[in-house]
Design an enzyme around this catalytic site. Structure first.
Site, PDB file in Angstrom:
ATOM      1  N   HIS A 161      43.031  71.976  26.457  1.00  0.00           N
ATOM      2  CA  HIS A 161      44.379  72.618  26.301  1.00  0.00           C
ATOM      3  C   HIS A 161      45.118  72.926  27.774  1.00  0.00           C
ATOM      4  O   HIS A 161      46.005  73.777  27.727  1.00  0.00           O
ATOM      5  CB  HIS A 161      44.547  74.039  25.302  1.00  0.00           C
ATOM      6  CG  HIS A 161      43.704  74.050  24.086  1.00  0.00           C
ATOM      7  ND1 HIS A 161      44.442  73.517  23.254  1.00  0.00           N
ATOM      8  CD2 HIS A 161      42.535  74.222  23.997  1.00  0.00           C
ATOM      9  CE1 HIS A 161      43.309  73.643  21.994  1.00  0.00           C
ATOM     10  NE2 HIS A 161      42.223  73.857  22.453  1.00  0.00           N
ATOM     11  N   SER A 282      60.648  61.370  50.338  1.00  0.00           N
ATOM     12  CA  SER A 282      61.957  61.658  49.894  1.00  0.00           C
ATOM     13  C   SER A 282      62.943  61.408  50.749  1.00  0.00           C
ATOM     14  O   SER A 282      62.825  61.746  51.988  1.00  0.00           O
ATOM     15  CB  SER A 282      62.033  62.947  49.303  1.00  0.00           C
ATOM     16  OG  SER A 282      63.428  63.364  49.253  1.00  0.00           O
ATOM     17  N   LYS A 288      58.860  66.275  51.357  1.00  0.00           N
ATOM     18  CA  LYS A 288      57.987  65.487  50.034  1.00  0.00           C
ATOM     19  C   LYS A 288      56.860  64.277  50.375  1.00  0.00           C
ATOM     20  O   LYS A 288      57.214  63.666  51.435  1.00  0.00           O
ATOM     21  CB  LYS A 288      59.222  64.762  49.454  1.00  0.00           C
ATOM     22  CG  LYS A 288      59.862  66.080  48.540  1.00  0.00           C
ATOM     23  CD  LYS A 288      59.296  66.721  47.580  1.00  0.00           C
ATOM     24  CE  LYS A 288      58.757  65.980  46.169  1.00  0.00           C
ATOM     25  NZ  LYS A 288      59.942  65.878  45.300  1.00  0.00           N
ATOM     26  N   GLU A 295      52.272  57.456  39.400  1.00  0.00           N
ATOM     27  CA  GLU A 295      53.432  57.948  38.544  1.00  0.00           C
ATOM     28  C   GLU A 295      54.055  56.481  38.097  1.00  0.00           C
ATOM     29  O   GLU A 295      54.109  56.505  36.735  1.00  0.00           O
ATOM     30  CB  GLU A 295      54.519  58.397  39.470  1.00  0.00           C
ATOM     31  CG  GLU A 295      54.443  59.948  39.819  1.00  0.00           C
ATOM     32  CD  GLU A 295      55.448  60.481  40.742  1.00  0.00           C
ATOM     33  OE1 GLU A 295      56.390  60.770  40.192  1.00  0.00           O
ATOM     34  OE2 GLU A 295      55.687  60.029  41.708  1.00  0.00           O
TER      35      GLU A 295
END
Ligand code: ARG
Length: 465
Positions: A161, A282, A288, A295
């Site tokens: 979980h 970024s 970043k 992804e």
């Protein structure tokens, strides 16, 4: 591509040329030209077979083979003009052959139809690509084993979980990925068996009146057997559906690895470092470093699942035998192939470069009461029934939450509030290393077992490659 003239391959029956838009609308050469090599390979085998059974002379066959070989060189050196009005890869190559060698070129299509020709080409194409996919799965698996060996002793929290559950070793976690890929490998290898059957000889749908030798073409093209039924041969595309199904399942697995890598690379988890070469920054936020590769792999699963659905819908309710619908099989299939190869390559390159932040993993495992089950098992060994042990440890955890202390940080006196069966040896089981080492059986998380699992995995891969 020129679009001036319209197709005259079937001119005999037609009173007017094909509408220019219809010619473009019905053409597939834009996307099926990638099968040129397979198309030529199939034609070479067909010509040799026609020669053996006496339909072509040796001289005609020699001309055809020479012509086809020149066409292949022309295509590969960029000197071939594909034309839309010749509709597809098959007619483009046949027309080029006739242009090169004259009237003999027109004899190549004897006893054959584009229906069995295209079915053959796709199978040859998929067979080759399945082999690339299998090799790439193995390369990724080798990378996983390498990292798992290196991280066999690294303790991290295991989750259920997504809540801290029990300590596991990072190597064990990685070998779970290995297992998923092993089943993916088997699915592709199994799919290959059904791809590797030759439909050539089915002609348009009913077979041909020429005395063809299908066994010969089967052997020349390296198939295991000729197809049994001509109607099925030209219309079946279930092998492509199977390929996309195996691809979809593998992509589903890859989304799971991706999701974990994305989470682990975040400041919140901070379990791993992905080397800069697999990340991007970024344009606005200077701090970043984004895990683009996982992804994108996660995102690309969508198109592969979509292609499976396209092909299932494409085949649904099609009456026997060939229907033009089947021309629509190629783009989904080719894109599925390109996509999974890209994802596998990116992962196979990236996985060995993952850097585990071992201290952070250990630190995280120390939080969240990950050794609670170990304490319960300890109390059980002291003669207390498991349900009561569960209750005892539950109370200790509630106390720990209140005091902001993990079980291993409590004193013996504190622990003894919950059971007088607890003695000083309890600290052996409350340590992370004690916890993982105790799960020492096939499939367990003990470092020792991870190393054995890696050995077995390596033996399996060397039998496969
Ligand atoms: N381009 C066609 C395809 O991809 C080749 C077969 C065409 N056959 C036909 N009878 N029109 O399916």
């Amino acid at each position: 591509m020129s679009e001036e003239q319209t197709n005259q391959q079937w001119g005999g029956r037609f009173n007017e040329p094909t509408d220019a838009f219809v010619a473009r609308f019905t053409a597939s050469v834009q996307f099926d030209q990638r099968m040129y090599k397979q198309d030529i390979e199939g034609s070479v085998a067909h010509a040799k077979m026609l020669t053996k059974v006496g339909v072509l002379t040796e001289a005609e066959c020699a001309d055809i083979l020479q012509g086809l070989s020149e066409i292949q060189s022309d295509i590969e050196s960029g000197n071939f003009e594909w034309s839309i009005e010749l509709e597809d890869v098959h007619m483009n190559i046949e027309a080029a052959l006739t242009k090169k060698i004259g009237v003999t070129g027109k004899k190549l299509h004897t006893g054959r139809s584009r229906n069995d020709q295209v079915a053959t080409d796709i199978r040859l194409y998929v067979r080759e690509e399945v082999d690339h996919v299998l090799a790439e799965i193995i390369r990724l698996q080798q990378g996983i084993i390498g990292l798992a060996r290196q991280e066999a002793d690294t303790v991290m929290p295991g989750f259920t979980h997504l809540q801290t559950a029990q300590p596991v070793t990072f190597g064990h976690h990685l070998m779970a990925w290995f297992e998923m890929l092993s089943r993916d490998y088997e699915r592709f290898a199994d799919c290959r068996k059904r791809v590797n059957i030759l439909p050539l000889g089915a002609a348009a749908l009913a077979g041909t009146t020429y005395p063809i030798d299908r066994q010969m073409t089967t052997e020349l093209l390296g198939f295991t057997a000729p197809t049994e039924n001509s109607l099925d041969s030209v219309s079946d595309r279930d092998f492509a559906i199977e390929f996309c199904a195996a691809s979809s399942i593998m992509m589903m697995h890859m989304t799971r690895y991706s999701e974990e890598l994305v989470m682990w690379a975040s400041a919140q988890f901070n379990f791993i470092n992905l080397p800069d070469r697999f990340c991007t920054g970024s344009s606005i936020m200077p701090q970043k470093k984004n895990p683009d590769v996982p992804e994108l792999v996660r995102g690309k699963s969508g198109r592969v699942y979509g292609h499976l659905m396209s092909l299932l819908t494409l085949m649904k309710s099609q009456p026997l035998a060939y229907n033009k619908d089947n021309q629509e099989d190629k783009e989904p299939l080719f894109d599925a192939i390109d996509t999974i190869k890209g994802c596998l390559r990116a992962f196979a390159d990236m996985v060995p470069a993952i850097e585990a932040k071992r201290e952070n993993m250990r630190e995280a495992a120390l939080r969240g009461f990950s050794t609670a089950t170990d304490l319960a098992d300890y109390v059980v060994r002291k003669g207390i029934p498991f349900r009561d042990a569960h209750e005892i440890v539950g109370k200790a955890v509630a106390y720990g939450i209140e005091q902001n202390k993990d079980l291993g940080e409590m004193t013996l006196e504190e622990l003894q509030q919950f059971s007088d069966q607890i003695t000083a040896d309890v600290f052996d089981v409350l340590t992370l290393d004690g916890s993982v080492s105790a799960r020492d059986h096939i499939g367990g998380t003990a470092p020792n077992q991870v190393r054995k699992a890696c050995d077995r995995a390596e033996r399996m891969l060397s039998a496969r490659s």
